[in-house]
Design an enzyme around this catalytic site. Structure first.
Site, PDB file in Angstrom:
ATOM      1  N   ARG A 175      63.637  -2.111  -2.373  1.00  0.00           N
ATOM      2  CA  ARG A 175      63.531  -3.431  -1.748  1.00  0.00           C
ATOM      3  C   ARG A 175      64.908  -3.979  -1.379  1.00  0.00           C
ATOM      4  NH1 ARG A 175      58.481  -6.627  -4.564  1.00  0.00           N
ATOM      5  NH2 ARG A 175      56.974  -5.749  -3.123  1.00  0.00           N
ATOM      6  N   LYS A 215      40.776  -0.828  -7.487  1.00  0.00           N
ATOM      7  CA  LYS A 215      39.746  -1.839  -7.219  1.00  0.00           C
ATOM      8  C   LYS A 215      39.366  -1.918  -5.759  1.00  0.00           C
ATOM      9  CE  LYS A 215      40.191  -5.057 -10.963  1.00  0.00           C
ATOM     10  NZ  LYS A 215      40.641  -6.403 -11.325  1.00  0.00           N
ATOM     11  N   GLY A 240      52.087  -0.621  -3.911  1.00  0.00           N
ATOM     12  CA  GLY A 240      53.161  -0.338  -4.855  1.00  0.00           C
ATOM     13  C   GLY A 240      52.964   0.967  -5.618  1.00  0.00           C
ATOM     14  N   GLY A 279      50.529  -6.759  -1.257  1.00  0.00           N
ATOM     15  CA  GLY A 279      49.603  -7.817  -0.848  1.00  0.00           C
ATOM     16  C   GLY A 279      49.804  -8.236   0.595  1.00  0.00           C
TER      17      GLY A 279
HETATM   18  P1  ADP Z   1      48.338   0.522  -4.802  1.00  0.00           P
HETATM   19  O1  ADP Z   1      49.319  -0.214  -5.697  1.00  0.00           O
HETATM   20  O2  ADP Z   1      48.951   1.729  -4.168  1.00  0.00           O
HETATM   21  O3  ADP Z   1      47.649  -0.394  -3.842  1.00  0.00           O
HETATM   22  P2  ADP Z   1      46.238   0.253  -6.758  1.00  0.00           P
HETATM   23  O4  ADP Z   1      47.041  -0.792  -7.424  1.00  0.00           O
HETATM   24  O5  ADP Z   1      45.007  -0.136  -6.067  1.00  0.00           O
HETATM   25  O6  ADP Z   1      47.193   1.099  -5.766  1.00  0.00           O
HETATM   26  O7  ADP Z   1      45.789   1.346  -7.829  1.00  0.00           O
HETATM   27  C1  ADP Z   1      46.699   2.100  -8.564  1.00  0.00           C
HETATM   28  C2  ADP Z   1      46.162   2.438  -9.930  1.00  0.00           C
HETATM   29  O8  ADP Z   1      44.854   3.002  -9.857  1.00  0.00           O
HETATM   30  C3  ADP Z   1      47.021   3.473 -10.618  1.00  0.00           C
HETATM   31  O9  ADP Z   1      47.666   2.861 -11.699  1.00  0.00           O
HETATM   32  C4  ADP Z   1      46.057   4.537 -11.062  1.00  0.00           C
HETATM   33  O10 ADP Z   1      46.276   4.987 -12.390  1.00  0.00           O
HETATM   34  C5  ADP Z   1      44.706   3.850 -10.963  1.00  0.00           C
HETATM   35  N1  ADP Z   1      43.624   4.805 -10.746  1.00  0.00           N
HETATM   36  C6  ADP Z   1      43.545   5.772  -9.815  1.00  0.00           C
HETATM   37  N2  ADP Z   1      42.432   6.486  -9.949  1.00  0.00           N
HETATM   38  C7  ADP Z   1      41.759   5.970 -11.003  1.00  0.00           C
HETATM   39  C8  ADP Z   1      40.522   6.300 -11.648  1.00  0.00           C
HETATM   40  N3  ADP Z   1      39.760   7.303 -11.212  1.00  0.00           N
HETATM   41  N4  ADP Z   1      40.146   5.522 -12.684  1.00  0.00           N
HETATM   42  C9  ADP Z   1      40.923   4.512 -13.110  1.00  0.00           C
HETATM   43  N5  ADP Z   1      42.087   4.159 -12.554  1.00  0.00           N
HETATM   44  C10 ADP Z   1      42.510   4.885 -11.503  1.00  0.00           C
HETATM   45 MG    MG Z   2      49.012  -1.515  -7.386  1.00  0.00          MG
END
Ligand code: ADP
Ligand code: MG
Length: 419
Positions: free
Chosen positions: A57, A218, A374, A397
């Site tokens: 960043r 999520k 992230g 976000g």
């Molecule tokens: P980003 O930050 O790239 O948008 P998210 O915050 O939505 O991604 O999700 C990242 C998290 O999701 C990671 O910490 C990972 O461990 C978790 N994750 C990925 N696959 C699974 C799964 N099958 N069950 C539970 N958690 C998961």
């Molecule tokens: Mg995340």
């Protein structure tokens, strides 16, 4: 990547095809020589034992800072760090960031212990063109998150011009992001412009085939984006925790896998919309399962119609990887958000690694790849693939908001370009 003046150059895959979508004035549109310029950056970096752990960043804002320096501006940097909730918390002081700029990046910065009043106006009064001052963590002040006009006007009072380069914070209507723009001529920096240009081009002028890879934990955070993506993509490849809500919505039993029960109807709606629009919606055919999320857990492969009670899916399986790879090998545009599994643990990292490699390889062949989120960025870094992607967004976000088609308050507040 930047030329001598610090203006970013296109990376692999972008070439000259990026259309300028940005309608706001930027630092190029104003005269900053000798002016006091308040620059909102997003230096909210991870710090461990007083050391900056990841400088992405900070480095992303350097082109703007270097440009202003060469143009002879007096630069006053303002950022937040962590969530100190309106009070002084020593752990969130910006000294490690100032140290990093001074020692590691060779950018001389004078760090102050406040953000407004007293010491600040004195320090700014004694600046020469090209000097850089870093204000203390702006979230030490309750007026910041409340977007308090009085606080915003105090902050603005030490400057002649406001520049926003804090893309990662631009979805928040805070005093240093929105409030200050009521008191100063306000324009964007190069990072903000580049983020918006990339994300808007992705949705408006993608080269087809365009595939989105979606994972993470999520779907509730991402519904708006998934919905918008279906209007634009040829296919969506899913993994991570979110795919189990879709699998369950299709009637499969997914054991203890992550499921958002309240999103099941929404998931059905998305599947229906994809079908109606002829968008291929890929769900894993097999997954890596375990009884708990831990390094020690025994893991095995299961097809998605065969996840035993008490077990949970923690990564996409080998068969799914074999299906996803050739799909990505056809792509001219790829957007990726959300890891395919719990990549933080070796046993559940293969899906994310293989998909990241496939995206990197396709980028090498000329596809445009954009990554947001992230944790997805952290996965790329862990695999050493960050440089092999066309564009990695610095705002989780904020980038989701742009893709949803929502306006960012911190961008709306800037001056429009004259046509
Ligand atoms: P980003 O930050 O790239 O948008 P998210 O915050 O939505 O991604 O999700 C990242 C998290 O999701 C990671 O910490 C990972 O461990 C978790 N994750 C990925 N696959 C699974 C799964 N099958 N069950 C539970 N958690 C998961
Ligand atoms: Mg995340």
């Amino acid at each position: 990547m930047a030329d001598e003046r610090g203006v970013p150059e296109p990376r692999a895959g972008e070439k000259e095809e990026l259309k300028s979508m940005f309608t706001k004035k930027t630092v190029r549109d104003i005269d900053v020589k000798g002016k006091r310029v308040l620059v909102r950056v997003d230096f909210n970096v991870p710090i461990t034992d007083g050391e900056v752990e990841d400088d992405t960043r900070i480095c992303s804002a350097l082109p703007t800072i270097q440009y202003l320096k060469e143009e002879g501006a007096k630069i006053v940097l303002v950022t937040h760090l962590g969530r100190p909730k309106g009070e002084v918390v020593d752990e969130f002081r910006l000294d490690p960031v100032a140290h990093y700029l001074n020692e590691k990046l060779g950018i001389p910065v004078k760090k102050l212990n406040r953000s407004v009043n007293g010491e600040v106006s004195e320090a700014v009064d004694s600046m020469s063109p090209g000097d850089i001052v870093l204000l203390e963590n702006i979230r030490f002040y309750p007026g910041e998150s409340k977007n308090d006009p009085e606080f915003a006007s105090k902050l603005a009072s030490i400057a002649d011009i406001y520049v926003s380069d804090a893309f990662g914070t631009s979805h928040r209507a805070h005093a240093s992001v929105v409030g200050v723009t009521d008191y100063l001529p306000s324009v964007a920096g190069f990072l903000l412009e580049s983020e918006i240009d990339h994300l808007e081009n992705l949705m408006k002028f993608p080269k087809h085939p365009f595939f989105a890879v979606l994972g993470g934990n999520k779907i509730s955070d991402k519904i708006g984006v998934i919905d918008k993506l279906i209007d634009n993509v040829d296919g969506i490849l899913t993994g991570g925790g979110m795919c189990f809500t879709f699998l369950k919505a299709k009637g499969l039993s997914v054991g203890n896998s992550l499921v958002e029960e309240e999103q099941l109807d929404m998931a059905r709606g998305i599947l229906k919309k994809a079908r109606e629009k002829g968008v291929s919606f890929y769900l894993p055919s097999d997954v890596i399962i375990a009884e708990e999320i831990s390094k020690e857990a025994t893991s095995k492969v299961a097809t998605v119609d065969n996840i035993p009670d008490g077990w949970m899916g923690l990564d996409i399986g080998p068969q799914t990887i074999d299906i996803y790879q050739p799909v990505l090998a056809r792509a001219k545009t790829i957007f990726w958000n959300g890891p395919m599994g719990v990549f933080e643990i070796e046993a559940f990292s293969q899906g994310t690694l293989r998909v990241a490699e496939a995206i990197a390889e396709q980028t090498r062949k000329g596809a445009l790849s954009i990554v947001g989120g992230g944790d997805s960025d952290a996965a790329l870094k862990r695999f050493g693939l960050e440089d092999k992607i066309s564009f990695v967004s610095t705002g989780g976000g904020a980038s989701m908001k742009v893709l949803e088609g929502a306006d960012l308050p911190g961008v709306m507040a800037l001056e429009d370009k004259e046509l």
